[in-house]
Scaffold this motif. Structure first.
Motif, short mmCIF file in Angstrom:
data_model
loop_
_atom_site.label_atom_id
_atom_site.label_comp_id
_atom_site.label_asym_id
_atom_site.label_seq_id
_atom_site.Cartn_x
_atom_site.Cartn_y
_atom_site.Cartn_z
N GLN A 88 23.44 34.82 33.07
CA GLN A 88 24.52 35.01 32.09
C GLN A 88 25.18 36.38 32.26
OE1 GLN A 88 26.06 32.76 30.14
NE2 GLN A 88 24.75 31.40 31.32
N HIS A 89 24.39 37.40 32.52
CA HIS A 89 24.96 38.73 32.77
C HIS A 89 25.84 38.68 34.02
CE1 HIS A 89 22.91 41.62 29.97
NE2 HIS A 89 22.25 40.50 29.72
N TRP A 90 25.36 38.02 35.06
CA TRP A 90 26.10 37.88 36.32
C TRP A 90 27.44 37.21 36.04
CZ3 TRP A 90 27.99 34.07 39.60
CH2 TRP A 90 28.17 34.42 40.95
N LEU A 91 27.39 36.13 35.25
CA LEU A 91 28.62 35.40 34.93
C LEU A 91 29.58 36.24 34.10
CD1 LEU A 91 27.22 31.83 34.25
CD2 LEU A 91 28.80 32.49 36.08
N THR A 92 29.06 37.06 33.21
CA THR A 92 29.92 37.94 32.41
C THR A 92 30.76 38.84 33.32
OG1 THR A 92 28.46 37.91 30.52
CG2 THR A 92 29.92 39.83 30.72
N HIS A 93 30.12 39.42 34.32
CA HIS A 93 30.83 40.31 35.23
C HIS A 93 31.75 39.54 36.17
CE1 HIS A 93 28.55 43.41 33.42
NE2 HIS A 93 27.40 42.92 33.87
N PHE A 94 31.34 38.34 36.54
CA PHE A 94 32.22 37.52 37.38
C PHE A 94 33.45 37.09 36.60
CE2 PHE A 94 33.59 35.11 40.85
CZ PHE A 94 32.86 35.54 41.93
N ARG A 95 33.25 36.78 35.32
CA ARG A 95 34.38 36.40 34.47
C ARG A 95 35.41 37.54 34.43
NH1 ARG A 95 36.84 32.36 33.92
NH2 ARG A 95 38.56 33.77 34.23
N ALA A 96 34.91 38.77 34.28
CA ALA A 96 35.80 39.93 34.28
C ALA A 96 36.56 40.03 35.60
CB ALA A 96 35.01 41.21 34.01
N GLY A 97 35.87 39.75 36.70
CA GLY A 97 36.53 39.78 38.01
C GLY A 97 37.63 38.74 38.14
N LEU A 98 37.34 37.54 37.68
CA LEU A 98 38.37 36.49 37.73
C LEU A 98 39.54 36.84 36.81
CD1 LEU A 98 36.24 33.23 37.87
CD2 LEU A 98 37.57 34.28 39.71
N ASP A 99 39.24 37.39 35.64
CA ASP A 99 40.33 37.80 34.74
C ASP A 99 41.21 38.85 35.41
OD1 ASP A 99 39.32 36.02 32.87
OD2 ASP A 99 38.44 37.58 31.60
N ALA A 100 40.59 39.79 36.11
CA ALA A 100 41.35 40.85 36.78
C ALA A 100 42.24 40.29 37.90
CB ALA A 100 40.40 41.90 37.36
N ALA A 101 41.81 39.19 38.50
CA ALA A 101 42.57 38.60 39.61
C ALA A 101 43.82 37.86 39.15
CB ALA A 101 41.67 37.67 40.42
N GLU A 102 43.85 37.49 37.87
CA GLU A 102 45.02 36.80 37.31
C GLU A 102 45.42 35.57 38.13
OE1 GLU A 102 48.02 39.85 36.89
OE2 GLU A 102 47.02 40.70 35.14
N LEU A 103 44.45 34.71 38.38
CA LEU A 103 44.71 33.45 39.10
C LEU A 103 45.47 32.50 38.18
CD1 LEU A 103 41.14 32.95 40.61
CD2 LEU A 103 43.12 33.99 41.71
N THR A 104 46.01 31.45 38.76
CA THR A 104 46.60 30.40 37.92
C THR A 104 45.45 29.73 37.16
OG1 THR A 104 46.34 28.60 39.51
CG2 THR A 104 48.38 29.93 39.68
N PRO A 105 45.75 29.06 36.05
CA PRO A 105 44.66 28.38 35.32
C PRO A 105 43.88 27.40 36.20
CG PRO A 105 46.61 28.49 33.94
CD PRO A 105 47.02 28.99 35.32
N GLU A 106 44.56 26.69 37.07
CA GLU A 106 43.89 25.73 37.95
C GLU A 106 42.98 26.44 38.96
OE1 GLU A 106 47.26 25.90 37.52
OE2 GLU A 106 47.51 24.18 36.17
N GLN A 107 43.46 27.53 39.54
CA GLN A 107 42.65 28.29 40.50
C GLN A 107 41.45 28.90 39.79
OE1 GLN A 107 45.73 30.97 41.71
NE2 GLN A 107 46.36 29.71 43.46
N ASP A 108 41.69 29.46 38.62
CA ASP A 108 40.61 30.07 37.85
C ASP A 108 39.53 29.03 37.54
OD1 ASP A 108 39.31 30.80 35.08
OD2 ASP A 108 40.09 32.68 35.90
N GLU A 109 39.96 27.86 37.10
CA GLU A 109 39.00 26.80 36.78
C GLU A 109 38.17 26.40 38.00
OE1 GLU A 109 38.86 22.26 34.96
OE2 GLU A 109 40.79 23.26 35.17
#
Length: 127
Positions: A88-109
């Protein structure tokens, strides 16, 4: 017949992967659960390995395999107690990384689906 574009290319290639990974490791560096799982004082080599792995996984350069062979992720992580909490900690930091990348909703998903499954797969102890 049009050119086939990889997911790696669609999301912006190495620049986007580096944004995700750099943001991820900025969080890991300050995380009391995650940081002890990285024995190297400098997180740079770990960040480079994750960058190359993700680039290759999503259809980019094959540099990871050329340097390190097959990923063997569970084997490489076996020395570390990967608990559900650590995942869960790993995912928290990965979520922040994906948010920073500003992918499209489909790419993010698509990316998030992969990493959530990967995090669950890497759990090797419940304690």
């Amino acid at each position: 017949m049009g050119d086939v574009t990889s997911f790696y290319d669609e999301i912006g290639g190495m620049e986007t992967i580096r944004t995700i990974v750099d943001t991820f490791y900025a969080g890991v560096a300050e995380d009391p659960v995650m940081r002890p799982m990285y024995p190297e004082e400098d997180l740079g080599p770990a960040a480079e390995r994750l960058t190359l792995f993700l680039a290759q996984y999503w259809g980019g350069p094959k540099t990871y395999s050329e340097r390190r062979g097959h990923p063997r992720l569970r084997m490489r992580h076996a020395p570390f107690a990967v608990t559900p909490d650590a995942a869960q900690h790993w995912l928290t930091h990965f979520r922040a990384g994906l948010d920073a990348a500003e992918l499209t909703p489909e790419q993010d998903e698509q990316f998030w689906d992969y990493v959530t499954h990967a995090a669950q797969f890497m759990v090797n102890t419940l304690e």
